[in-house]
Design an enzyme around this catalytic site. Structure first.
Site, short mmCIF file in Angstrom:
data_model
loop_
_atom_site.label_atom_id
_atom_site.label_comp_id
_atom_site.label_asym_id
_atom_site.label_seq_id
_atom_site.Cartn_x
_atom_site.Cartn_y
_atom_site.Cartn_z
N ALA A 1 1.32 -1.16 0.10
CA ALA A 1 0.20 -0.37 -0.02
C ALA A 1 1.15 1.10 -0.21
O ALA A 1 1.71 1.70 0.80
CB ALA A 1 -0.98 -0.08 0.82
N ARG B 1 10.40 -4.65 -10.18
CA ARG B 1 10.24 -3.81 -11.61
C ARG B 1 10.42 -5.61 -13.02
O ARG B 1 9.55 -5.40 -14.12
CB ARG B 1 11.27 -3.17 -12.18
CG ARG B 1 10.33 -1.87 -11.62
CD ARG B 1 10.91 -0.35 -11.18
NE ARG B 1 10.07 0.26 -11.38
CZ ARG B 1 10.46 1.81 -9.99
NH1 ARG B 1 12.21 1.19 -9.77
NH2 ARG B 1 9.75 2.73 -9.74
N GLU C 1 4.19 0.83 -10.40
CA GLU C 1 5.18 -0.05 -10.08
C GLU C 1 6.06 0.36 -11.06
O GLU C 1 7.95 0.43 -11.36
CB GLU C 1 6.04 -1.60 -11.53
CG GLU C 1 5.93 -2.83 -10.77
CD GLU C 1 5.29 -2.91 -8.77
OE1 GLU C 1 6.60 -2.94 -8.55
OE2 GLU C 1 4.71 -2.65 -7.90
#
Length: 381
Positions: A98, A235, A358
Site C-alpha cells: 500500500a 520491476r 511499479e
C-alpha cells in the site's frame, strides 16, 4: 476462464485459487519474495503464466509485492514470521503493498499517511488512505494475508521519515472500502484501504526506527532507499509479465496469418518485405529486446549486484514494447481483433497497466537518466 473473469471483474476466481492451493501447489511458481539464484526462473514463470492471463496471475495466492518488501527490508525474524504462512498447508494467503494515495502517486516521498509510536503500548498507530493496492482485497481480508503500508513517522524529515509497516489481515482499524473497475487485468483485485487508528506491534516496522533529517546533499536516507529497493526486485517481474502478454498476442497473430496463407519471409531484405512482414519482424525484435533486458536485471539480483538502472530499463522497455505489440496485433487482425470474439482486445487492455504500475514509463525513464548522469532526485526532476 480468462474471458469469464474479465467479464465478471469482482468475482473471486475460486477454481483458479483452489487449483494453486491444492492440485497445482507442488508446482507453484518460485516465491518471488525470496530472491535466490533462481530469480531468472521467477521471471520465466511470470512470463509463462501471463501468457495465459495476466489478471489471473495477479490473483494467485502468494506474498507477491508485499513479500518482496518484507524480503528486501525486513530482518530474518520478520521474513520468517510474515512469510511462513505461505509455506504451510493451511489456506491461501496474499501479500500486498500500500503506497499510492489520493495525493501521492509517482512521488512516493509525498506520502501523507502517518505512523505514530505509542510509548505506552509499544505499538505503531497508522492513519491514512491508500488506493490502487494490487491484491489488497485478499491481503486485507483473508486470514494469514498482510499489507505492507508506507507511512511517514516525521513529515519534517521528508524522504527520511518514510517507513514501511506490516499490517496483518483483519487488523482492527484497516478497512477495505472498495475495489476498482478497471480497463484491464480485471481478474485482479485493486483495492482502496483506509487506516484509522490501526495498531500494529513495534516489531512490524521494516527497517530502523531512527529518522534521518533532510540533507540537501543527499537523495534520501537508507530507510527510504531500502524501501525503494523493493522495486529493483519487482520491476523485472512486471517486465516479464509484460513480455508474456506481448508473446501471447504475437504468437496468435502469427498463427492467424499462417492460417490465412501469409508467410513471414525472414530472409528477405526489408525493402522487399510487405508491410505486414515488417510489422511482425519489428514486434518480434521489440519483444526479444524486452525479454533480454528483463533477464539481465533478474540475473543481477541473483548475483547480488545493484540493479536499479537495469530494473528500470527492463520495466520501461517492456511496458512500451507490449503496449505497441498488442495494439499492432489488434490492428493487423482488423475488426475481428477489435471484437470480443478473440482475446486480442483483452491483451491490449491488459498490456497497458505494465506501462503504469511499479513506476510509470516516465518515472522509470527519469530513474534511468539519473543513474546514467549521476544526478540525485533533487538535481533531475
Amino acid at each position: 476462464i480468462s474471458r469469464k473473469y474479465d467479464d465478471a471483474e469482482h468475482e473471486w476466481p475460486r477454481e483458479w485459487i483452489d487449483f494453486w492451493w491444492s492440485d497445482g501447489r507442488k508446482g507453484a511458481p518460485t516465491d518471488a519474495s525470496q530472491p535466490t539464484d533462481g530469480f531468472v526462473t521467477v521471471c520465466v514463470q511470470a512470463e509463462e503464466l501471463c501468457y495465459g492471463d495476466a489478471g489471473l496471475y495477479l490473483r494467485m495466492p502468494t506474498p507477491a509485492l508485499g513479500g518482496s518488501a518484507v524480503s528486501a527490508a525486513g530482518t530474518p525474524e520478520q521474513r520468517d514470521e510474515f512469510l511462513s504462512a505461505f509455506r504451510t498447508d493451511g489456506h491461501p494467503i496474499w501479500g500486498a503493498m500500500a503506497i499510492t494515495e489520493p495525493e501521492a502517486g509517482s512521488d512516493s516521498a509525498a506520502i501523507q499517511t502517518t505512523a505514530r509510536f505509542d510509548e505506552a503500548t509499544h505499538e505503531w498507530v497508522l492513519d491514512g488512505t491508500k488506493i490502487f493496492c494490487t491484491a489488497g482485497e485478499g491481503a486485507s481480508q483473508v486470514e494469514g494475508g498482510f499489507v505492507v503500508v508506507w507511512a511517514t513517522v516525521d513529515k519534517s524529515a521528508g524522504r527520511g521519515g518514510i517507513k514501511s509497516f506490516v499490517v496483518p489481515a483483519k487488523t482492527p482499524g484497516m478497512k477495505l472500502v472498495g475495489t476498482e473497475d478497471k480497463l484491464g487485468i480485471r481478474a485482479s483485485d485493486t483495492a482502496t484501504l483506509v487506516f484509522e487508528g490501526c495498531r500494529v506491534p513495534e516489531r512490524n516496522l521494516l527497517g530502523r526506527r531512527e529518522v534521518k533529517k533532510k540533507d540537501p546533499k543527499q537523495s534520501g536516507d537508507k530507510g527510504f532507499k531500502g524501501a525503494m529497493a523493493t522495486f529493483d526486485a519487482s520491476r523485472p517481474i512486471v517486465a516479464a509479465m509484460a513480455v508474456g502478454v506481448g508473446r501471447a498476442a504475437l504468437d496468435f497473430v502469427k498463427e492467424e496469418l499462417e492460417r490465412q496463407g501469409v508467410r513471414i519471409r525472414y530472409d528477405a531484405p526489408s525493402a522487399e518485405q510487405t508491410a505486414i512482414e515488417r510489422d511482425v519482424v519489428e514486434m518480434e525484435a521489440e519483444l526479444q529486446a524486452a525479454r533480454l533486458l528483463t533477464w539481465r536485471a533478474a540475473k543481477m539480483i541473483s548475483s547480488g549486484a545493484p540493479n536499479s538502472l537495469e530494473a528500470s530499463m527492463a520495466k520501461a522497455k517492456a511496458g512500451l514494447a507490449v503496449t505497441q505489440i498488442t495494439q499492432k496485433a489488434v490492428e493487423l487482425l482488423g475488426p475481428l481483433g477489435y471484437s470480443k470474439k478473440l482475446l486480442v482486445e483483452k491483451w491490449m487492455r491488459d498490456a497497458k497497466i505494465n506501462d503504469i504500475y511499479e513506476g510509470t514509463q516516465q518515472i522509470n525513464q527519469l530513474i534511468i537518466a539519473r543513474r546514467i548522469l549521476g544526478y540525485s532526485s533533487s538535481m533531475l526532476r
